[in-house]
Design an enzyme around this catalytic site. Structure first.
Site, PDB file in Angstrom:
ATOM      1  N   VAL A  82       9.031  -1.810   0.763  1.00 19.43           N
ATOM      2  CA  VAL A  82       7.577  -1.941   0.678  1.00 19.43           C
ATOM      3  C   VAL A  82       6.895  -0.870   1.528  1.00 19.43           C
ATOM      4  O   VAL A  82       5.854  -0.320   1.147  1.00 19.43           O
ATOM      5  CB  VAL A  82       7.130  -3.347   1.142  1.00 19.43           C
ATOM      6  CG1 VAL A  82       5.602  -3.449   1.170  1.00 19.43           C
ATOM      7  CG2 VAL A  82       7.708  -4.424   0.228  1.00 19.43           C
ATOM      8  N   CYS A  83       7.495  -0.546   2.667  1.00 19.04           N
ATOM      9  CA  CYS A  83       6.859   0.358   3.630  1.00 19.04           C
ATOM     10  C   CYS A  83       6.454   1.711   3.054  1.00 19.04           C
ATOM     11  O   CYS A  83       5.312   2.151   3.259  1.00 19.04           O
ATOM     12  CB  CYS A  83       7.755   0.548   4.852  1.00 19.04           C
ATOM     13  SG  CYS A  83       8.031  -0.971   5.790  1.00 19.04           S
ATOM     14  N   PRO A  84       7.318   2.409   2.313  1.00 21.68           N
ATOM     15  CA  PRO A  84       6.873   3.711   1.804  1.00 21.68           C
ATOM     16  C   PRO A  84       5.703   3.606   0.830  1.00 21.68           C
ATOM     17  O   PRO A  84       4.876   4.519   0.766  1.00 21.68           O
ATOM     18  CB  PRO A  84       8.127   4.290   1.129  1.00 21.68           C
ATOM     19  CG  PRO A  84       9.022   3.124   0.880  1.00 21.68           C
ATOM     20  CD  PRO A  84       8.729   2.159   1.990  1.00 21.68           C
ATOM     21  N   GLU A  86       3.183   1.600   1.110  1.00 21.79           N
ATOM     22  CA  GLU A  86       1.985   1.497   1.948  1.00 21.79           C
ATOM     23  C   GLU A  86       1.647   2.837   2.593  1.00 21.79           C
ATOM     24  O   GLU A  86       0.499   3.291   2.560  1.00 21.79           O
ATOM     25  CB  GLU A  86       2.198   0.462   3.051  1.00 21.79           C
ATOM     26  CG  GLU A  86       2.296  -0.972   2.571  1.00 21.79           C
ATOM     27  CD  GLU A  86       2.293  -1.936   3.729  1.00 21.79           C
ATOM     28  OE1 GLU A  86       1.518  -2.909   3.680  1.00 21.79           O
ATOM     29  OE2 GLU A  86       3.052  -1.725   4.699  1.00 21.79           O
ATOM     30  N   LEU A  87       2.650   3.473   3.183  1.00 22.66           N
ATOM     31  CA  LEU A  87       2.399   4.703   3.930  1.00 22.66           C
ATOM     32  C   LEU A  87       1.944   5.833   3.013  1.00 22.66           C
ATOM     33  O   LEU A  87       1.054   6.602   3.356  1.00 22.66           O
ATOM     34  CB  LEU A  87       3.632   5.113   4.729  1.00 22.66           C
ATOM     35  CG  LEU A  87       3.739   4.478   6.119  1.00 22.66           C
ATOM     36  CD1 LEU A  87       4.055   2.991   6.044  1.00 22.66           C
ATOM     37  CD2 LEU A  87       4.765   5.188   6.996  1.00 22.66           C
TER      38      LEU A  87
END
Length: 239
Positions: A82-84, A86-87
């Site tokens: 999920v993190c990439p 968002e970033l």
């Protein structure tokens, strides 16, 4: 008694880093750390650390951003799923944040070397590519503790987002569970709303977006807004 506790806390701002399970004993009283968590309308906890900026390492601190809005967001780990999303989404809208005098800072418990490796990984391979805002290393987990988003058992931060105004005051907090990505549009909307109410003294109703009608915060003035709405099927909707 609550006033006494708050007074003691204000005299010792470093206690903010005590963490979510810490208890403080004063004489015969035990103060829950929930009273020590970051609070809207109060100064944001200071932070400093090594960040990756433009493929280089740089020491940064909150005080560097005085006079600007800061959107400080925590994410669990580099090289995850999920993190990439968002970033990268935040990077794609970085110009919109900067038009609002807002700077974005990402933070996780990874090292600055890990951040650099993730930035230098292609987006098609789950990397970030050349993002245009700092990625801050919190390898000692002090910043996540100060902002009360650290999961002690897992050793990673929840998806916390903190919007800090140009005077260093915390104006907005949201915290998502690990599997749930955040809305970049909502982050921009909140910054716009804070700016508007600070500049104009009016308040923003539910679902407000830039350019829409706001409310004068007094009994008579507010009628200018409420006269433009009507009840329809049990809901209040603008005309």
């Amino acid at each position: 008694m609550a006033g006494l506790f708050r007074s003691l806390i204000n005299r010792a701002p470093g206690i903010l880093r005590a963490g979510p399970t810490k208890q403080i004993t004063f004489r015969n009283f035990v103060v829950s750390s929930s009273l020590l968590s970051p609070r809207v309308q109060e100064p944001a906890p200071e932070f400093s650390g090594i960040a990756v900026i433009n493929n280089d390492f740089k020491q940064i601190k909150l005080a560097d951003y005085k006079g600007k809005f800061v959107v400080l967001f925590f994410y669990p780990l580099d090289f995850t799923f999920v993190c990439p999303t968002e970033l990268v989404s935040l990077d794609e809208r970085i110009g919109d944040f900067q038009k609002l005098n807002a700077e974005v800072i990402g933070c996780s418990i990874d090292s600055h070397f890990s951040h650099l490796g993730w930035i230098n990984t292609k987006r098609s391979e789950g990397g970030l590519g050349n993002i245009r805002y700092p990625l801050l290393s919190d390898i000692n987990k002090d910043i996540a503790k100060a902002y009360d988003v650290l999961l002690e058992k897992e050793g990673v931060a929840l998806r916390g987002m903190f919007i800090i105004d140009p005077n260093g005051i915390l104006r907005h907090i949201t915290v998502n569970d690990l599997p749930i990505g955040r809305s970049v549009d909502e982050a921009l909307r909140i910054v716009e709303a804070i700016r508007f109410t600070d500049e104009h003294g009016e308040v923003c109703p539910a679902n407000w977006k830039k350019g829409e009608k706001t409310i004068k915060p007094d009994p008579k003035g507010s009628l200018d807004y409420f006269r433009t709405v009507e009840k329809c099927s049990g809901e209040i909707r603008p005309e």
